[in-house]
Design a protein around this motif. Structure first.
Motif, PDB file in Angstrom:
ATOM      1  N   GLY A  52       0.969  49.424  18.982  1.00 60.66           N
ATOM      2  CA  GLY A  52      -0.407  49.864  18.348  1.00 60.66           C
ATOM      3  C   GLY A  52      -1.471  50.871  19.280  1.00 60.66           C
ATOM      4  N   ALA A  53      -2.336  51.076  18.370  1.00 61.61           N
ATOM      5  CA  ALA A  53      -3.062  52.262  19.261  1.00 61.61           C
ATOM      6  C   ALA A  53      -4.076  51.491  20.602  1.00 61.61           C
ATOM      7  CB  ALA A  53      -4.396  52.488  18.440  1.00 61.61           C
ATOM      8  N   GLY A  54      -4.160  50.016  20.374  1.00 63.84           N
ATOM      9  CA  GLY A  54      -4.601  49.586  21.706  1.00 63.84           C
ATOM     10  C   GLY A  54      -4.275  48.061  22.019  1.00 63.84           C
ATOM     11  N   VAL A  55      -4.693  47.486  22.786  1.00 64.30           N
ATOM     12  CA  VAL A  55      -4.266  46.000  23.160  1.00 64.30           C
ATOM     13  C   VAL A  55      -5.215  45.115  22.160  1.00 64.30           C
ATOM     14  CG1 VAL A  55      -4.475  44.394  24.952  1.00 64.30           C
ATOM     15  CG2 VAL A  55      -3.930  46.684  25.718  1.00 64.30           C
ATOM     16  N   SER A  56      -4.393  44.358  21.477  1.00 68.31           N
ATOM     17  CA  SER A  56      -5.160  43.585  20.459  1.00 68.31           C
ATOM     18  C   SER A  56      -4.998  42.169  20.859  1.00 68.31           C
ATOM     19  CB  SER A  56      -4.509  43.462  19.179  1.00 68.31           C
ATOM     20  OG  SER A  56      -4.616  44.695  18.583  1.00 68.31           O
ATOM     21  N   GLN A  57      -6.351  41.412  20.749  1.00 66.96           N
ATOM     22  CA  GLN A  57      -6.268  39.977  21.122  1.00 66.96           C
ATOM     23  C   GLN A  57      -6.981  39.019  20.173  1.00 66.96           C
ATOM     24  OE1 GLN A  57      -8.122  40.898  25.788  1.00 66.96           O
ATOM     25  NE2 GLN A  57      -7.540  38.635  25.394  1.00 66.96           N
ATOM     26  N   SER A  58      -6.319  38.088  20.065  1.00 69.40           N
ATOM     27  CA  SER A  58      -6.807  37.085  19.002  1.00 69.40           C
ATOM     28  C   SER A  58      -6.957  35.583  19.644  1.00 69.40           C
ATOM     29  CB  SER A  58      -6.173  37.243  17.750  1.00 69.40           C
ATOM     30  OG  SER A  58      -4.656  36.988  18.090  1.00 69.40           O
ATOM     31  N   PRO A  59      -7.934  34.832  18.961  1.00 69.37           N
ATOM     32  CA  PRO A  59      -9.108  35.232  18.283  1.00 69.37           C
ATOM     33  C   PRO A  59      -9.968  35.908  19.418  1.00 69.37           C
ATOM     34  CG  PRO A  59      -9.037  32.664  18.964  1.00 69.37           C
ATOM     35  CD  PRO A  59      -7.754  33.224  19.470  1.00 69.37           C
ATOM     36  N   SER A  60     -10.934  36.331  18.619  1.00 69.34           N
ATOM     37  CA  SER A  60     -12.073  36.900  19.573  1.00 69.34           C
ATOM     38  C   SER A  60     -13.044  36.017  19.999  1.00 69.34           C
ATOM     39  CB  SER A  60     -12.543  38.002  18.575  1.00 69.34           C
ATOM     40  OG  SER A  60     -13.251  37.510  17.332  1.00 69.34           O
ATOM     41  N   ASN A  61     -13.016  34.965  19.263  1.00 69.33           N
ATOM     42  CA  ASN A  61     -13.794  33.699  19.664  1.00 69.33           C
ATOM     43  C   ASN A  61     -13.335  32.464  19.370  1.00 69.33           C
ATOM     44  OD1 ASN A  61     -16.623  34.499  20.825  1.00 69.33           O
ATOM     45  ND2 ASN A  61     -16.512  36.017  18.831  1.00 69.33           N
ATOM     46  N   LYS A  62     -13.266  31.350  20.321  1.00 64.75           N
ATOM     47  CA  LYS A  62     -12.701  30.466  19.901  1.00 64.75           C
ATOM     48  C   LYS A  62     -13.584  29.132  20.587  1.00 64.75           C
ATOM     49  CE  LYS A  62      -9.450  27.190  19.148  1.00 64.75           C
ATOM     50  NZ  LYS A  62      -9.108  26.980  17.602  1.00 64.75           N
ATOM     51  N   VAL A  63     -14.111  28.264  19.864  1.00 66.64           N
ATOM     52  CA  VAL A  63     -14.874  27.225  20.043  1.00 66.64           C
ATOM     53  C   VAL A  63     -14.060  25.908  20.037  1.00 66.64           C
ATOM     54  CG1 VAL A  63     -16.992  25.639  19.967  1.00 66.64           C
ATOM     55  CG2 VAL A  63     -17.108  28.302  19.414  1.00 66.64           C
ATOM     56  N   THR A  64     -13.765  24.876  21.153  1.00 69.14           N
ATOM     57  CA  THR A  64     -13.441  23.690  20.972  1.00 69.14           C
ATOM     58  C   THR A  64     -13.777  22.678  21.597  1.00 69.14           C
ATOM     59  OG1 THR A  64     -10.898  23.101  21.408  1.00 69.14           O
ATOM     60  CG2 THR A  64     -11.734  24.364  23.173  1.00 69.14           C
ATOM     61  N   GLU A  65     -13.182  21.717  21.527  1.00 66.90           N
ATOM     62  CA  GLU A  65     -13.734  20.345  22.180  1.00 66.90           C
ATOM     63  C   GLU A  65     -12.986  20.009  23.531  1.00 66.90           C
ATOM     64  OE1 GLU A  65     -15.269  18.025  18.241  1.00 66.90           O
ATOM     65  OE2 GLU A  65     -13.395  17.362  19.327  1.00 66.90           O
ATOM     66  N   LYS A  66     -13.798  19.643  24.483  1.00 60.99           N
ATOM     67  CA  LYS A  66     -12.848  19.205  25.615  1.00 60.99           C
ATOM     68  C   LYS A  66     -11.790  18.352  25.452  1.00 60.99           C
ATOM     69  CE  LYS A  66     -13.900  16.436  29.703  1.00 60.99           C
ATOM     70  NZ  LYS A  66     -14.953  15.637  30.636  1.00 60.99           N
ATOM     71  N   GLY A  67     -10.726  18.418  26.021  1.00 61.68           N
ATOM     72  CA  GLY A  67      -9.399  17.916  25.861  1.00 61.68           C
ATOM     73  C   GLY A  67      -8.677  18.422  24.788  1.00 61.68           C
ATOM     74  N   LYS A  68      -8.867  19.510  24.123  1.00 64.27           N
ATOM     75  CA  LYS A  68      -7.890  20.127  23.003  1.00 64.27           C
ATOM     76  C   LYS A  68      -7.203  21.330  23.852  1.00 64.27           C
ATOM     77  CE  LYS A  68      -9.489  17.874  19.417  1.00 64.27           C
ATOM     78  NZ  LYS A  68      -8.568  17.020  18.597  1.00 64.27           N
ATOM     79  N   ASP A  69      -5.932  21.607  23.187  1.00 66.24           N
ATOM     80  CA  ASP A  69      -5.311  22.615  23.549  1.00 66.24           C
ATOM     81  C   ASP A  69      -5.628  23.912  22.950  1.00 66.24           C
ATOM     82  OD1 ASP A  69      -1.991  20.828  24.082  1.00 66.24           O
ATOM     83  OD2 ASP A  69      -3.950  20.644  24.897  1.00 66.24           O
ATOM     84  N   VAL A  70      -5.633  24.962  23.650  1.00 66.33           N
ATOM     85  CA  VAL A  70      -5.895  26.326  22.812  1.00 66.33           C
ATOM     86  C   VAL A  70      -4.763  27.289  23.328  1.00 66.33           C
ATOM     87  CG1 VAL A  70      -8.307  26.047  22.735  1.00 66.33           C
ATOM     88  CG2 VAL A  70      -7.316  27.264  24.590  1.00 66.33           C
ATOM     89  N   GLU A  71      -4.377  28.270  22.170  1.00 63.72           N
ATOM     90  CA  GLU A  71      -3.636  29.406  22.620  1.00 63.72           C
ATOM     91  C   GLU A  71      -4.513  30.758  22.339  1.00 63.72           C
ATOM     92  OE1 GLU A  71       0.708  27.425  21.491  1.00 63.72           O
ATOM     93  OE2 GLU A  71      -0.049  28.975  19.983  1.00 63.72           O
ATOM     94  N   LEU A  72      -4.232  31.658  23.159  1.00 59.70           N
ATOM     95  CA  LEU A  72      -4.682  32.900  23.071  1.00 59.70           C
ATOM     96  C   LEU A  72      -3.786  33.781  22.899  1.00 59.70           C
ATOM     97  CD1 LEU A  72      -7.578  32.502  25.771  1.00 59.70           C
ATOM     98  CD2 LEU A  72      -7.605  31.795  23.344  1.00 59.70           C
ATOM     99  N   ARG A  73      -3.966  34.884  22.171  1.00 62.48           N
ATOM    100  CA  ARG A  73      -2.688  35.886  21.908  1.00 62.48           C
ATOM    101  C   ARG A  73      -3.190  37.264  22.250  1.00 62.48           C
ATOM    102  NH1 ARG A  73       1.634  36.957  17.651  1.00 62.48           N
ATOM    103  NH2 ARG A  73       1.509  39.105  17.450  1.00 62.48           N
ATOM    104  N   CYS A  74      -2.044  38.046  22.893  1.00 61.18           N
ATOM    105  CA  CYS A  74      -2.364  39.340  23.205  1.00 61.18           C
ATOM    106  C   CYS A  74      -0.984  40.185  22.712  1.00 61.18           C
ATOM    107  CB  CYS A  74      -2.413  39.332  24.804  1.00 61.18           C
ATOM    108  SG  CYS A  74      -2.422  41.209  25.422  1.00 61.18           S
ATOM    109  N   ASP A  75      -1.557  41.323  21.987  1.00 62.03           N
ATOM    110  CA  ASP A  75      -0.438  42.420  21.548  1.00 62.03           C
ATOM    111  C   ASP A  75      -0.649  43.519  22.366  1.00 62.03           C
ATOM    112  OD1 ASP A  75       0.549  43.194  18.093  1.00 62.03           O
ATOM    113  OD2 ASP A  75       1.449  43.458  20.203  1.00 62.03           O
TER     114      ASP A  75
END
Lengths: 118, 118
Positions: free
Chosen positions: B1-24
């Motif tokens: 792509g033309a630039g580096v893409s990241q998702s999600p742009s914003n993530k709100v989660t509760e303490k103790g949950k797992d999260v995944e952040l993506r980079c292209d």
């Protein structure tokens, strides 16, 4: 270990005046030095870098920086500030004696908020 | 792509949950970095991938953090059992590693993923 210090959290300059954002570094080998700028809700954008050669480096948007080995400094400058220059500025260093952290991995300062007042 | 893409742009989660952040990353860039930007703390190196080499995980703050890069392209940063101190902006960057210019290559950053742990 390599480190970067940006002694000012915030710099205020009137539009049209010259600006300076200070940066000092500490490395064990020869440094590669960079300045990046971050606008709100955006990633960091490259401004300029010093690798070798002329101590005065010119970059994007009219910015320049001067490498001073004896003072271990790499201050960012611009002759005439614009309101649109208001942003968060990061100085970064790559110690060429360092291993790890990636071939181009950088150590960043904490950033300086530059505020240009109309 | 033309630039580096990241998702999600914003993530709100509760303490103790797992999260995944993506980079292209930018197509063709072999090096990929993850940094964490916390308020007033500058950018903290987390992990580095280069081609098929073993990743440099020296910056990961705890074993709750992990990352992978599939097929030498897209990367996912995973934070397990999130804590409030994990709240930060997670930045991904990529670079084209040119033989003989190690350390001098410019990093291109994505806009980041802002993580808020409640």
């Amino acid at each position: 270990a390599q480190s970067v210090a940006q002694p000012e959290d915030q710099v205020n300059v009137a539009e049209g005046n010259p600006l300076t954002v200070k940066c000092t570094y500490s490395v064990s080998g020869n440094p590669y030095l960079f300045w990046y700028v971050q606008y709100p809700n955006r990633g960091l954008q490259f401004l300029l870098k010093y690798i070798t050669g002329d101590n005065l480096v010119k970059g994007s948007y009219g910015f320049e920086a001067e490498f001073n080995k004896s003072q271990t400094s790499f201050h960012l400058k611009k002759p005439s500030a614009l309101v649109s220059d208001s942003a968060l500025y990061f100085c970064a260093v790559r110690d060429m004696k360092r291993t790890g952290g990636g071939a181009d991995g950088l150590t960043f300062g904490k950033g300086t908020h530059l505020i240009i007042q109309p | 792509g033309a630039g580096v893409s990241q998702s999600p742009s914003n993530k709100v989660t509760e303490k103790g949950k797992d999260v995944e952040l993506r980079c292209d990353p930018i197509s063709g860039h072999t090096a990929l970095y993850w940094y964490r930007q916390s308020l007033g703390q500058g950018l903290e190196f987390l992990i580095y991938f280069q081609g098929n080499s073993a990743p440099d995980k020296s910056g990961l703050p705890s074993d709750r953090f992990s990352a992978e890069r599939t097929g030498g392209s897209v990367s996912t940063l995973t934070i397990q059992r999130t804590q409030q101190e994990d709240s930060a902006v997670y930045l991904c960057a990529s670079s084209l590693v040119i033989r003989g210019s190690s350390g001098a290559n410019v990093l291109t950053f994505g806009a980041g993923s802002r993580l808020t742990v409640l």
